[in-house]
Structures are given as C-alpha cells and as structure tokens.
Design an enzyme around this catalytic site. Sequence first.
Site, mmCIF file in Angstrom:
data_model
loop_
_atom_site.group_PDB
_atom_site.id
_atom_site.type_symbol
_atom_site.label_atom_id
_atom_site.label_comp_id
_atom_site.label_asym_id
_atom_site.label_seq_id
_atom_site.Cartn_x
_atom_site.Cartn_y
_atom_site.Cartn_z
ATOM 1 N N TYR A 146 24.346 -42.095 3.703
ATOM 2 C CA TYR A 146 23.559 -43.127 4.390
ATOM 3 C C TYR A 146 22.075 -42.772 4.392
ATOM 4 O O TYR A 146 21.231 -43.571 3.974
ATOM 5 C CB TYR A 146 24.074 -43.266 5.821
ATOM 6 C CG TYR A 146 23.404 -44.351 6.629
ATOM 7 C CD1 TYR A 146 23.588 -45.698 6.316
ATOM 8 C CD2 TYR A 146 22.603 -44.040 7.734
ATOM 9 C CE1 TYR A 146 22.989 -46.699 7.077
ATOM 10 C CE2 TYR A 146 22.009 -45.033 8.498
ATOM 11 C CZ TYR A 146 22.203 -46.359 8.172
ATOM 12 O OH TYR A 146 21.609 -47.352 8.923
ATOM 13 N N LYS A 150 19.089 -44.716 2.270
ATOM 14 C CA LYS A 150 17.952 -45.385 2.922
ATOM 15 C C LYS A 150 16.625 -44.788 2.466
ATOM 16 O O LYS A 150 15.633 -45.501 2.312
ATOM 17 C CB LYS A 150 18.085 -45.275 4.442
ATOM 18 C CG LYS A 150 19.238 -46.088 5.013
ATOM 19 C CD LYS A 150 18.971 -47.586 4.892
ATOM 20 C CE LYS A 150 20.107 -48.405 5.459
ATOM 21 N NZ LYS A 150 19.901 -49.840 5.365
HETATM 22 P P1 NAD Z 1 26.601 -54.162 10.008
HETATM 23 O O1 NAD Z 1 27.567 -53.251 9.353
HETATM 24 O O2 NAD Z 1 27.064 -54.969 11.159
HETATM 25 O O3 NAD Z 1 25.954 -55.165 8.946
HETATM 26 C C1 NAD Z 1 25.742 -54.822 7.610
HETATM 27 C C2 NAD Z 1 26.161 -56.016 6.749
HETATM 28 O O4 NAD Z 1 25.933 -55.715 5.382
HETATM 29 C C3 NAD Z 1 27.666 -56.336 6.883
HETATM 30 O O5 NAD Z 1 27.842 -57.711 7.099
HETATM 31 C C4 NAD Z 1 28.231 -55.904 5.534
HETATM 32 O O6 NAD Z 1 29.389 -56.616 5.180
HETATM 33 C C5 NAD Z 1 27.042 -56.147 4.617
HETATM 34 N N1 NAD Z 1 27.075 -55.376 3.379
HETATM 35 C C6 NAD Z 1 27.219 -54.042 3.233
HETATM 36 N N2 NAD Z 1 27.185 -53.694 1.927
HETATM 37 C C7 NAD Z 1 27.014 -54.853 1.236
HETATM 38 C C8 NAD Z 1 26.914 -55.161 -0.140
HETATM 39 N N3 NAD Z 1 26.963 -54.217 -1.097
HETATM 40 N N4 NAD Z 1 26.736 -56.445 -0.501
HETATM 41 C C9 NAD Z 1 26.681 -57.437 0.425
HETATM 42 N N5 NAD Z 1 26.762 -57.199 1.757
HETATM 43 C C10 NAD Z 1 26.942 -55.920 2.146
HETATM 44 O O7 NAD Z 1 25.356 -53.242 10.427
HETATM 45 P P2 NAD Z 1 24.056 -53.588 11.297
HETATM 46 O O8 NAD Z 1 24.066 -52.702 12.452
HETATM 47 O O9 NAD Z 1 23.892 -55.047 11.468
HETATM 48 O O10 NAD Z 1 22.921 -53.066 10.315
HETATM 49 C C11 NAD Z 1 22.149 -53.951 9.527
HETATM 50 C C12 NAD Z 1 21.091 -53.162 8.772
HETATM 51 O O11 NAD Z 1 20.226 -52.502 9.685
HETATM 52 C C13 NAD Z 1 21.709 -52.068 7.879
HETATM 53 O O12 NAD Z 1 20.975 -51.998 6.677
HETATM 54 C C14 NAD Z 1 21.508 -50.816 8.698
HETATM 55 O O13 NAD Z 1 21.407 -49.681 7.890
HETATM 56 C C15 NAD Z 1 20.200 -51.122 9.433
HETATM 57 N N6 NAD Z 1 20.120 -50.354 10.696
HETATM 58 C C16 NAD Z 1 20.878 -50.721 11.784
HETATM 59 C C17 NAD Z 1 20.781 -49.964 12.948
HETATM 60 C C18 NAD Z 1 21.539 -50.337 14.199
HETATM 61 O O14 NAD Z 1 21.412 -49.644 15.217
HETATM 62 N N7 NAD Z 1 22.304 -51.405 14.209
HETATM 63 C C19 NAD Z 1 19.951 -48.837 13.003
HETATM 64 C C20 NAD Z 1 19.239 -48.500 11.862
HETATM 65 C C21 NAD Z 1 19.305 -49.270 10.720
#
Ligand code: NAD
Length: 312
Positions: A146, A150
């Site tokens: 991860y 990133k």
């Molecule tokens: P989440 O897992 O709920 O959402 C991620 C989405 O991406 C999912 O719907 C998944 O099906 C989709 N996905 C993954 N790989 C894919 C691919 N190859 N093709 C198409 N779709 C794909 O996670 P989240 O918490 O909503 O996170 C969203 C973004 O924010 C991510 O990139 C995550 O790294 C980043 N982020 C989130 C947090 C947090 O606290 N929620 C913190 C830091 C970074």
Amino acid sequence: MARFLIAGGAGFIGSHLCERFLGEGHEVVCVDNLITGSLENISDIKSPKFTYIERDITKGLMDIKGPFSYVMNFASPASPPDYLKYPVETLLTGSLGTHACLDVALRDKAVFMIASTSEIYGDPEINPQKETYWGNVNSIGPRSCYDEAKRYAEAATMAYHRKHGVDIRLLRIFNTFGPNMRVEDGRAVTNFVCQAVRGDDLTVYGDGSQTRSFCYVTDMVEGIVKLLYSNVTEPVNIGNPAEMTILELANVVLERTGSSSKITFHDLPQDDPKKRRPDISRAKEKLGWEPKVNLKEGLRKTIDYYLTKLEV
Ligand code: NAD
Ligand code: UDP
C-alpha cells in the site's frame, strides 16, 4: 457544468464525492471494480447525470469518452486487512491504475487528483507530520504494497506534471471515518462501532497506546473540494489533528454506544505506525480549510448508520 471521472467512486470516500459533485450540478462518471466497494454506496443516486462503469482501472480508461474537466483517482484498497488480502492488486492499482487515470487527464487537459495517504510517511519519526517530511517506510514489510503503491502514484503524478504539464492535486488523506464504510472493512472505527452495537468484545491491537487522528467524512469532502478547486500543486495533508490513543477511541465508542462490551487485547500488526497526526498548517493557509466536526459528533452519525446497516 463540468464532467468528473471518479475512479473508486463506489467506495467509502468516492461515493461521498459522487454525491457532492452531482449535488453541485455536474456530470459524474464513476469507475469501480467493486473489489472493496459496494453498489449499495451509490444505489440512492438517481441523477441522469450519473454513469457507473464497472471496470478495473488497471485495464485502461482511454475508451471512456471525454472530455473530462476533473479526473480523481480514489481507487485502491485502503483498509489494512483489504490491502493485506490483495497486495498485488493494490500495487497494480496504485501504479498502472494511476497511469490510466493520468492518461485521461493528459488527453483532456483535466485537473488530476490523486488520493494519497498519511501512510506515505510510514511509521513516522516526527509527530505531527508535515508535507515536507519524506517518511519512514519499510519497503519489504507487509504494509509496503500500500505505502509503496501510493508513493509510486505520487511519483507518477509528479512525472506527468513535470513532463507534460498536467495540472495536479496531491491529496494526503489521514484516517477518515463515517457512513459508507463496509461493516467488514476492518478499520478501527468500523470494527469498534460494529462490535459495540453487536455486544461483541472490542479488539484493541497491541496495548492500544498507538495514536491516530480521526477525521469525519464531511470535513474530508470539504477539504478535498477546496484542494481540487484551488491551484495548489504541492502535497496537502487533509485530516483532523485531534490525536488520541486507540484505547481512548475504544472507550469513547463504548461510551457513545452505551454498550457493555469488553475490551480485549490482541497482537499488534507488524509495522503498525506508533503515532500519526497531520500538521494541517498548509491546508489552513492555502485552502482556508480546517475540520469542524469533532469525534463525538462524527461517531454519533456513524453509529446511527451502522445501527441501520446491522438492523439491531
Ligand atoms: P474503499 O476501499 O472504501 O474505496 C476504494 C474503492 O476503490 C472501492 O470502491 C474499490 O472497489 C475501488 N477499487 C480498488 N481497486 C480498483 C481498481 N483496480 N479498479 C477500479 N476500482 C478499484 O476505501 P476508501 O477509504 O474510500 O479510500 C478511498 C481512497 O482514499 C483510496 O485511494 C485510499 O487509499 C485513500 N485514503 C483513504 C483513507 C481513509 O481513511 N479512508 C486514508 C488515506 C487514503
Ligand atoms: N486497530 C485496533 N483494532 C482493530 C482495528 C484496528 O486496535 O480492530 C488499530 C490498528 O492496529 C491501528 C489503529 O487501530 O493501530 C488504526 O487502524 P486502522 O486500520 O483504522 O487504520 P491505519 O491507520 O492502521 O491504516
């Protein structure tokens, strides 16, 4: 009216973004392969300006008709249990998937936003973390799929910016919570809230002295929108600086749910960051943004959401 391409739009944060931009009157194309997302998150969206395409972004996006004004890459497993289960998919999504999104942004002269993360700071040696900190990441540890994905995604974004002049936004998200996180998502807030309302033990990893700083999703969306519409191309931390230990979080959840569940202690996952707190001075100064919702208020709304989901 602008057109938005939101990769990962059926996930937790992505689904809130789809609703936000549709609410502003824009057109949204959501691309998701549902690896960790859910159609339920977008099932209430009835707008004719919304299109959902089921697609793995690593397979390319150039056949999707443009032009787009904004391309936002929020696709990636994000919960530690998810990316530990899908390490290769996570790496490919951060690398090939980010290139696919960047290629659309380049084609359409769109603003490109990458959802990066506080994890690029790894297990930080300084607290709070400023954007100028380069991080402390174990490149061969279990979390590296991860963290390095990133870090690569940020590097690719900078390369398209320098080489092709793509207009970029580097968003570094810190721990965020709220409705639309899957019940089985595995992150601390979801686990603790669902365990408390079901009457199960709250599973604290290690002794619970590690810290995190939790941001409610409406504040996160506001920060994301402000960054997107700004002209800031340097990385910006968006998160809530109110830092607490995980044991404190477990106790607040017990108090807010009125649950009589117990707290049990379990092995700490390898390389689990010991401290995490965003320095948000850049977001305050350049975007005029800071979070408004405190933890208890955010938890109230989150608990209500899971009470409906779990039907208890
Ligand atoms: P989440 O897992 O709920 O959402 C991620 C989405 O991406 C999912 O719907 C998944 O099906 C989709 N996905 C993954 N790989 C894919 C691919 N190859 N093709 C198409 N779709 C794909 O996670 P989240 O918490 O909503 O996170 C969203 C973004 O924010 C991510 O990139 C995550 O790294 C980043 N982020 C989130 C947090 C947090 O606290 N929620 C913190 C830091 C970074
Ligand atoms: N954690 C915990 N119990 C759980 C889930 C997580 O004690 O059931 C801890 C985890 O070890 C970490 C912190 O809570 O120290 C935040 O974990 P989360 O998965 O929410 O996000 P991270 O910041 O690790 O990506």
